[in-house]
Scaffold this motif. Structure first.
Motif, PDB file in Angstrom:
ATOM      1  N   TYR A  42       1.663   6.996  -1.169  1.00 32.85           N
ATOM      2  CA  TYR A  42       1.569   6.635   0.256  1.00 32.85           C
ATOM      3  C   TYR A  42       2.750   5.759   0.653  1.00 32.85           C
ATOM      4  N   THR A  43       3.472   6.178   1.684  1.00 36.10           N
ATOM      5  CA  THR A  43       4.562   5.350   2.211  1.00 36.10           C
ATOM      6  C   THR A  43       3.990   4.500   3.344  1.00 36.10           C
ATOM      7  N   PRO A  44       4.005   3.177   3.182  1.00 33.99           N
ATOM      8  CA  PRO A  44       3.372   2.328   4.200  1.00 33.99           C
ATOM      9  C   PRO A  44       4.029   2.492   5.577  1.00 33.99           C
ATOM     10  N   PHE A  45       3.201   2.435   6.591  1.00 29.64           N
ATOM     11  CA  PHE A  45       3.691   2.493   7.969  1.00 29.64           C
ATOM     12  C   PHE A  45       4.360   1.163   8.305  1.00 29.64           C
ATOM     13  N   ASP A  46       5.501   1.243   8.996  1.00 24.99           N
ATOM     14  CA  ASP A  46       6.227   0.025   9.365  1.00 24.99           C
ATOM     15  C   ASP A  46       6.188  -0.157  10.885  1.00 24.99           C
ATOM     16  N   PRO A  47       5.390  -1.110  11.371  1.00 28.65           N
ATOM     17  CA  PRO A  47       5.280  -1.295  12.829  1.00 28.65           C
ATOM     18  C   PRO A  47       6.550  -1.875  13.460  1.00 28.65           C
ATOM     19  N   ASN A  48       7.482  -2.322  12.614  1.00 29.36           N
ATOM     20  CA  ASN A  48       8.740  -2.872  13.147  1.00 29.36           C
ATOM     21  C   ASN A  48       9.862  -1.843  13.170  1.00 29.36           C
ATOM     22  N   ALA A  49       9.579  -0.635  12.709  1.00 26.66           N
ATOM     23  CA  ALA A  49      10.620   0.400  12.682  1.00 26.66           C
ATOM     24  C   ALA A  49      10.983   0.813  14.105  1.00 26.66           C
ATOM     25  N   THR A  50      12.242   1.203  14.272  1.00 28.32           N
ATOM     26  CA  THR A  50      12.665   1.725  15.579  1.00 28.32           C
ATOM     27  C   THR A  50      12.073   3.122  15.743  1.00 28.32           C
ATOM     28  N   LEU A  51      12.131   3.629  16.960  1.00 26.73           N
ATOM     29  CA  LEU A  51      11.494   4.923  17.242  1.00 26.73           C
ATOM     30  C   LEU A  51      12.026   6.028  16.333  1.00 26.73           C
ATOM     31  N   ASP A  52      13.353   6.082  16.139  1.00 25.85           N
ATOM     32  CA  ASP A  52      13.892   7.178  15.340  1.00 25.85           C
ATOM     33  C   ASP A  52      13.642   6.998  13.836  1.00 25.85           C
ATOM     34  N   GLN A  53      13.241   5.797  13.434  1.00 26.58           N
ATOM     35  CA  GLN A  53      12.933   5.581  12.004  1.00 26.58           C
ATOM     36  C   GLN A  53      11.445   5.768  11.710  1.00 26.58           C
ATOM     37  N   ARG A  54      10.674   5.904  12.780  1.00 27.68           N
ATOM     38  CA  ARG A  54       9.212   5.920  12.608  1.00 27.68           C
ATOM     39  C   ARG A  54       8.691   7.249  12.119  1.00 27.68           C
ATOM     40  N   THR A  61       4.770   9.308  11.845  1.00 28.57           N
ATOM     41  CA  THR A  61       3.398   9.201  12.354  1.00 28.57           C
ATOM     42  C   THR A  61       2.415   8.931  11.219  1.00 28.57           C
ATOM     43  N   GLY A  62       2.725   9.415  10.018  1.00 26.84           N
ATOM     44  CA  GLY A  62       1.808   9.223   8.895  1.00 26.84           C
ATOM     45  C   GLY A  62       1.649   7.755   8.555  1.00 26.84           C
ATOM     46  N   GLY A  63       0.494   7.407   8.078  1.00 24.34           N
ATOM     47  CA  GLY A  63       0.278   6.049   7.589  1.00 24.34           C
ATOM     48  C   GLY A  63      -0.300   5.084   8.603  1.00 24.34           C
ATOM     49  N   MET A  64      -0.371   5.502   9.867  1.00 18.53           N
ATOM     50  CA  MET A  64      -0.889   4.574  10.879  1.00 18.53           C
ATOM     51  C   MET A  64      -2.371   4.271  10.636  1.00 18.53           C
ATOM     52  N   GLY A  65      -3.123   5.288  10.219  1.00 23.39           N
ATOM     53  CA  GLY A  65      -4.559   5.082   9.991  1.00 23.39           C
ATOM     54  C   GLY A  65      -4.817   4.096   8.867  1.00 23.39           C
ATOM     55  N   VAL A  66      -4.094   4.265   7.764  1.00 23.75           N
ATOM     56  CA  VAL A  66      -4.273   3.346   6.624  1.00 23.75           C
ATOM     57  C   VAL A  66      -3.835   1.934   7.023  1.00 23.75           C
ATOM     58  N   PHE A  67      -2.743   1.855   7.777  1.00 25.27           N
ATOM     59  CA  PHE A  67      -2.261   0.551   8.248  1.00 25.27           C
ATOM     60  C   PHE A  67      -3.352  -0.152   9.060  1.00 25.27           C
ATOM     61  N   ILE A  68      -3.983   0.599   9.963  1.00 26.27           N
ATOM     62  CA  ILE A  68      -5.051   0.017  10.792  1.00 26.27           C
ATOM     63  C   ILE A  68      -6.208  -0.454   9.911  1.00 26.27           C
ATOM     64  N   MET A  69      -6.621   0.396   8.977  1.00 25.95           N
ATOM     65  CA  MET A  69      -7.731   0.011   8.090  1.00 25.95           C
ATOM     66  C   MET A  69      -7.418  -1.285   7.344  1.00 25.95           C
TER      67      MET A  69
END
Lengths: 119, 144
Positions: free
Chosen positions: B96-108, B110-118
């Motif tokens: 699993y590659t962790p979601f980074d909420p600080n990433a810029t739009l082009d670096q983002r 979509t995967g990982g947002m659910g796990v990040f929220i949990m």
């Protein structure tokens, strides 16, 4: 609950389209917003305000739709701005860092003025 | 072990359309508790569970609606736990590659947002295998 737990209504004024979001935006209903954005791209309506006054809930799938489409609107000189979020929905935008990449504003008027000042 | 104050156990077919049913079940099960969870805690539980249920439909079962997802709500005086059980592909934290909420739009991505929220909304997230061989994901929330 079926797809009708989320719906959109839109109107365009002076080249800016306001899309009112109503209901719960989740993994099941996100397709409704995708279809709305697709329609706007087809009609070359690139300046969009999504009004969240009646948006009761958002899951990450809803934010995924913004992420999938916003660049396409920006490439055409437009944008998708977000207004009138409830505290709870705003919290999800903030948690996932979307407030840093999308204009999240208090009112449609403010969003409209931003579009006018950049056109 | 603290005694269960309230316990709900049910199953859903693995369909996205059940996300709203899961949310409604959590609300109807938790709001009547005494004391009732705060609105913020209730929203955290509902959103984190919604993300877990969605991930199970999408990733564990790849949208195969013939499959079944077990959902259990365990309430004690000090905690609320939501258990999601399935027999599909388990979540593998090592890939699993962790979601980074600080990433810029082009670096983002979509995967990982659910796990990040949990991980951010639950006080503890655990993945385990039951004696029957099913995979269980457990979201723990403190009531205080």
């Amino acid at each position: 609950m079926a797809m009708d737990s989320f719906q959109t209504t839109s109107h365009t004024h002076d080249g800016v389209t306001t899309v009112k979001l109503q209901g719960e935006l989740d993994a099941q209903t996100a397709v409704v917003l995708e279809e709305e954005f697709e329609k706007l791209l087809e009609k070359k309506k690139y300046k969009v305000i999504t009004n969240g006054q009646a948006l009761q809930y958002i899951a990450s799938a809803g934010l995924g739709v913004y992420m999938a489409y916003i660049e396409r609107f920006r490439e055409e000189g437009g944008d998708i701005k977000v207004t009138h979020l409830s505290e709870r929905v705003q919290h999800v935008f903030d948690l996932l860092g979307f407030s840093k990449i999308i204009d999240v504003l208090e009112s449609d008027e403010e969003a409209y003025q931003r579009f006018q000042s950049t056109s | 072990m603290t005694a269960l104050q309230h316990h709900v156990k049910t199953t859903f077919s693995a369909k996205r359309s059940h996300c709203s049913d899961v949310r409604a079940l959590l609300e109807s099960s938790l709001v009547p508790l005494d004391p009732s969870p705060s609105k913020d805690l209730l929203h955290n539980i509902i959103l984190a569970t919604d993300e877990l249920f969605t991930n199970t439909v999408k990733h564990a079962y790849r949208e195969d609606a013939s499959k079944t997802i077990g959902l259990e709500i365990q309430v004690t005086s000090s905690s609320i736990a939501v258990v999601i059980e399935h027999t599909g592909t388990p979540f593998d934290p090592s890939t699993y590659t962790p979601f980074d909420p600080n990433a810029t739009l082009d670096q983002r991505r979509t995967g990982g947002m659910g796990v990040f929220i949990m991980e951010h909304l639950a006080d503890q997230v655990a993945f385990e295998r039951s004696k029957s061989g099913a995979h269980r994901a457990i979201l723990h929330f403190d009531r205080t």
